[in-house]
Design a protein around this motif. Sequence first.
Motif, PDB file in Angstrom:
ATOM      1  N   UNK A 259       0.848  -1.204   0.000  1.00 38.83           N
ATOM      2  CA  UNK A 259       0.000   0.000   0.000  1.00 38.83           C
ATOM      3  C   UNK A 259       0.884   1.255   0.000  1.00 38.83           C
ATOM      4  N   UNK A 260       1.982   1.242   0.765  1.00 39.03           N
ATOM      5  CA  UNK A 260       2.892   2.391   0.787  1.00 39.03           C
ATOM      6  C   UNK A 260       3.502   2.623  -0.593  1.00 39.03           C
ATOM      7  N   UNK A 261       3.887   1.561  -1.282  1.00 43.79           N
ATOM      8  CA  UNK A 261       4.423   1.710  -2.639  1.00 43.79           C
ATOM      9  C   UNK A 261       3.378   2.296  -3.580  1.00 43.79           C
ATOM     10  N   UNK A 262       2.141   1.881  -3.425  1.00 43.10           N
ATOM     11  CA  UNK A 262       1.075   2.411  -4.286  1.00 43.10           C
ATOM     12  C   UNK A 262       0.903   3.906  -4.056  1.00 43.10           C
ATOM     13  N   UNK A 263       0.918   4.330  -2.777  1.00 39.94           N
ATOM     14  CA  UNK A 263       0.767   5.761  -2.485  1.00 39.94           C
ATOM     15  C   UNK A 263       2.024   6.526  -2.885  1.00 39.94           C
ATOM     16  N   UNK A 264       3.190   5.903  -2.727  1.00 40.02           N
ATOM     17  CA  UNK A 264       4.447   6.560  -3.095  1.00 40.02           C
ATOM     18  C   UNK A 264       4.472   6.855  -4.601  1.00 40.02           C
ATOM     19  N   UNK A 265       4.006   5.895  -5.396  1.00 42.33           N
ATOM     20  CA  UNK A 265       3.982   6.090  -6.847  1.00 42.33           C
ATOM     21  C   UNK A 265       3.056   7.233  -7.252  1.00 42.33           C
ATOM     22  N   UNK A 266       2.189   7.668  -6.359  1.00 40.88           N
ATOM     23  CA  UNK A 266       1.278   8.777  -6.637  1.00 40.88           C
ATOM     24  C   UNK A 266       1.622   9.995  -5.772  1.00 40.88           C
ATOM     25  N   UNK A 267       2.897  10.044  -5.392  1.00 38.86           N
ATOM     26  CA  UNK A 267       3.431  11.196  -4.669  1.00 38.86           C
ATOM     27  C   UNK A 267       2.695  11.425  -3.342  1.00 38.86           C
ATOM     28  N   UNK A 268       2.162  10.369  -2.799  1.00 42.51           N
ATOM     29  CA  UNK A 268       1.469  10.415  -1.507  1.00 42.51           C
ATOM     30  C   UNK A 268       0.214  11.293  -1.553  1.00 42.51           C
ATOM     31  N   UNK A 269      -0.270  11.544  -2.763  1.00 43.19           N
ATOM     32  CA  UNK A 269      -1.457  12.403  -2.920  1.00 43.19           C
ATOM     33  C   UNK A 269      -2.608  11.523  -3.400  1.00 43.19           C
ATOM     34  N   UNK A 270      -3.707  11.570  -2.683  1.00 39.04           N
ATOM     35  CA  UNK A 270      -4.881  10.770  -3.056  1.00 39.04           C
ATOM     36  C   UNK A 270      -5.534  11.369  -4.294  1.00 39.04           C
ATOM     37  N   UNK A 271      -5.813  10.560  -5.331  1.00 40.23           N
ATOM     38  CA  UNK A 271      -6.450  11.086  -6.542  1.00 40.23           C
ATOM     39  C   UNK A 271      -7.831  11.670  -6.230  1.00 40.23           C
ATOM     40  N   UNK A 272      -8.209  12.686  -7.047  1.00 44.68           N
ATOM     41  CA  UNK A 272      -9.516  13.309  -6.826  1.00 44.68           C
ATOM     42  C   UNK A 272     -10.674  12.344  -7.083  1.00 44.68           C
ATOM     43  N   UNK A 273     -10.466  11.424  -8.029  1.00 52.01           N
ATOM     44  CA  UNK A 273     -11.537  10.457  -8.350  1.00 52.01           C
ATOM     45  C   UNK A 273     -11.413   9.174  -7.519  1.00 52.01           C
ATOM     46  N   UNK A 274     -10.712   9.255  -6.410  1.00 51.98           N
ATOM     47  CA  UNK A 274     -10.528   8.080  -5.548  1.00 51.98           C
ATOM     48  C   UNK A 274     -11.872   7.608  -5.007  1.00 51.98           C
ATOM     49  N   UNK A 275     -12.168   6.313  -5.216  1.00 50.70           N
ATOM     50  CA  UNK A 275     -13.438   5.757  -4.744  1.00 50.70           C
ATOM     51  C   UNK A 275     -13.292   4.796  -3.596  1.00 50.70           C
ATOM     52  N   UNK A 276     -12.113   4.759  -3.013  1.00 49.57           N
ATOM     53  CA  UNK A 276     -11.902   3.833  -1.892  1.00 49.57           C
ATOM     54  C   UNK A 276     -11.478   2.458  -2.342  1.00 49.57           C
ATOM     55  N   UNK A 277     -10.997   2.324  -3.555  1.00 45.85           N
ATOM     56  CA  UNK A 277     -10.505   1.041  -4.055  1.00 45.85           C
ATOM     57  C   UNK A 277      -9.555   1.310  -5.212  1.00 45.85           C
ATOM     58  N   UNK A 278      -8.824   0.258  -5.586  1.00 43.68           N
ATOM     59  CA  UNK A 278      -7.874   0.386  -6.687  1.00 43.68           C
ATOM     60  C   UNK A 278      -7.899  -0.882  -7.525  1.00 43.68           C
ATOM     61  N   UNK A 279      -7.485  -0.825  -8.779  1.00 43.21           N
ATOM     62  CA  UNK A 279      -7.455  -2.036  -9.608  1.00 43.21           C
ATOM     63  C   UNK A 279      -6.289  -2.929  -9.202  1.00 43.21           C
ATOM     64  N   UNK A 280      -6.555  -4.215  -9.228  1.00 46.02           N
ATOM     65  CA  UNK A 280      -5.525  -5.202  -8.919  1.00 46.02           C
ATOM     66  C   UNK A 280      -4.795  -5.534 -10.206  1.00 46.02           C
ATOM     67  N   UNK A 281      -3.561  -5.114 -10.293  1.00 49.41           N
ATOM     68  CA  UNK A 281      -2.814  -5.280 -11.542  1.00 49.41           C
ATOM     69  C   UNK A 281      -2.336  -6.704 -11.737  1.00 49.41           C
ATOM     70  N   UNK A 282      -2.107  -7.442 -10.664  1.00 50.00           N
ATOM     71  CA  UNK A 282      -1.610  -8.811 -10.788  1.00 50.00           C
ATOM     72  C   UNK A 282      -2.722  -9.729 -11.275  1.00 50.00           C
ATOM     73  N   UNK A 283      -2.359 -10.620 -12.191  1.00 52.50           N
ATOM     74  CA  UNK A 283      -3.318 -11.602 -12.687  1.00 52.50           C
ATOM     75  C   UNK A 283      -3.182 -12.904 -11.926  1.00 52.50           C
TER      76      UNK A 283
END
Length: 861
Positions: free
Chosen positions: A837-861
């Motif tokens: 989760x920290x890596x995910x937020x780090x990749x977005x400069x620790x800034x929550x996107x404006x369209x954040x809906x409380x979930x994220x896509x799972x990139x791993x298949x």
Amino acid sequence: MSELSGGPTDGGAKNSSLQQVLADYQSKRGGHLCPTLDEAKEETRWFLDHWSIKISVDDIMMVVTLFVLFGTDFRLGFTDAPVDNTFEVLNSIAFFLFLIELLLNSWAKTEFFHSSDDKVGKKVFRPQGYFGSFFFYLDLIALWSIIFEVPWLEKGSGMTFGDGSGNSTAHFRATRVVRMIRLVRLVKLYKVTSQRRREKKMLEDLRHLVDQGRMSADEIDNFFHKMQHQKQSKVGTDLVDMITRKVIVCVLSMLLLVPLLTLDEQPLHFEHSAQLFSDAINNATSCESQKVEVDSFINTTFRVGLTTSSPYYLLDLKITDETADSNACGINAYTANKLTSSIPLYDYDLSERTWFLEGIKRKAFLDVQSVGDGTISTEAVFSTKLATQEGAQLQILLTLFVIVVLISMAVAFESDAQQLVLSPIEQMMEMISMVADDPLEEFEFADMGGTGEYELKVVALAIQKITSLLRIGFGVAGAEIISKNMSVEHGQGQGLDPMIPGKRMYAIFGFCDIHEFDMCTEVLEDEIMTFVNSVARIVHEQVTRWGGTCNKNLGNAFLMIWRIGDEDELGDSSARKKLLAMNSKGGSGDGDAAPAQIGNPEVDLRRVPGLDVLSDKALFGFLKVVVEINRDRAVLAYRSDKRLKQGDHDFKLRMGFGLHAGWAIEGAVGSLQKVDATYLSPHVNMAARMEAASRQFGVAVLMTEKFHELMSNDAQAVCRRLDVVTVKGSAVPMPIYTYDTLQNQVFAELQVPKNTDLSLAHVLKKQADNYTTLEWVKDQDLIQLRKLATKEFNEKFKSGIDAYLASNWAKARSLLEECDAMMMHSDKGGDGPSQTILNYMRNRQWICPKDWGGYRPLTSK
């Protein structure tokens, strides 16, 4: 099951032991087991009013058959002439009873159908069953033989034996030969008696089980229902019938041919004596010489009887002279007086002589010899009463002997065939039927007792191995394939048809994978099979022990199934109760589950009773796999394998596990050249995605919300929510969960508890069977596995995830960094989910996107 209940009370409806019944009986009588006089009278009155004897058709026909077999001989050997009319009536009744039985069997046990005749080219009307069979003709011959014991039937049918001249000896001899044919009825006596003996023994065993309280009335009814549907093998039926037919034909052939090929001296003696006397009378020149010949004939006849104990006596002698002075000598009066004073009293009294000659019905007791060669004709009547009685008594003994020989031969021949051929074949058929009925059951077939090392034992063992290989190869998904192709009922099993249609079913799907498998394959080379099988053994043993089965082995990956049932099973209340009984044995579910909603397109698994226990076991089984791969000596040996070392670090086997619940299409995939029985659906793919995502989150086990919500509250409490994600092909947000595992530690070797003689495997199986939710807090392996997931850590991580999902990433960053530090002694040197989760937020400069809906896509298949 009225045979198992009795007495004036309705005690048969309860499953009480004999001791309990006696105790109740004693308490009703003030502590006295024996009834009082009034109570005894009352129960005796009830017995007289209600007791009845059940007599079946077999009972009646058995009595009639015994009468027909022994009646005539008993009449001749032990009774007098006045009872002949009674025996004639009884024989008439027996004749009509046999006739009715023959007609009813021919009608009820025969199927008539048309079949084509290749020679004629037309449809031919053919019977199949009793009519026209071997036993039909035996019964017909037995029926025909009774005709000669009923005078009015014998005369009416025109089948009278004898030459019409009063030769009673020939008549009796012929009827005795015919009477032997009745022994064909012995085969029915034998079958009825054997069946009754088996049923009586089975009923006694059931009474014993009921008295012990080990069987209920429903179980006994089911047992009888199953017994009624059990059939002897076709080869067994045909072989027993062939043996029985050949034994009967052999015995009857001897009984019929031996008397016909034996010279009977009795009629020769009578005929010779009468001829000599007739010649002497015709050669006599005076009345005195005729009387001398009469005296000599009478004295010689009785001298033979008295001195040598001959059973033949002269009863009457008549001389007819065709000349004018035929009565001049008074020879017939002289003969009558002579015979009256000469007949021995131990044979006949004086009054019996006239009665025998004028009104006797038992011609079998007389032999009449008439000679008329000259001018004077003679007629001599000999008594064969003692000989006939003795012969009848010996005939009874002969019949009994033949019964013993016939049954002994049939039993002996059938016993050998049963032991060497039929029992092995029937056990083979039983194996096939059991596998066809329930392919998933692991049957422990008994050894082929009594077959020695014969070829049939080899075949039977081969069938056992083949059925076991089928069960192992096809697994749960191939159960219907096995059942359909192994079934021999209703014409099935004639051809191979593995491509059965798929059907929708529900299950818990578990996918597990060996990490770094490519590297292991490259360096281990030919030893990779041993390595994989060491892991597979652990996975299969633990999953099977905890209620699951393995569907597919894909080298480094395994698809495991905890089958819930198809839509039909989940829609049946009895099936839901069965599922509850199977999965919650010893367990404590939530208890308030409602029936499944079958009307919906997809069954709501949360409402299936008992599924919380099955879900708990699924996670429990995977966690036990995690423990065992870090405890098993064969697997631990690879840690020190130099080929697997990466620098200075030893190789440590790690696996990923994914769990999901839902529906799938169960069936065969492939062609007639190669078939795999498996499951196909998005839900199966979801379990695989969870396993793949477990690497991204740095955890051993990853489970979906669909699976997590099926578990018991106690199991949910020890799992933590990691994230809310969407997967490929679905836009619906889904929470995902894990169970924390610390594998860099030493797990104690399992030992059998003290004061028990059970093996370790039995102890572990018993633990799984008696699962309760308390296992989550008392199982030492799980406690040790989760020891880093403290209460403080879980609360801090929950607060961090809540802040992350609520767009408060600053707070989430602070809390998750603290959680990562708290897990510095974990396998990854930190908390894998927190780092993800920290890596995910780090990749977005620790800034929550404006369209954040409380979930994220799972990139791993």
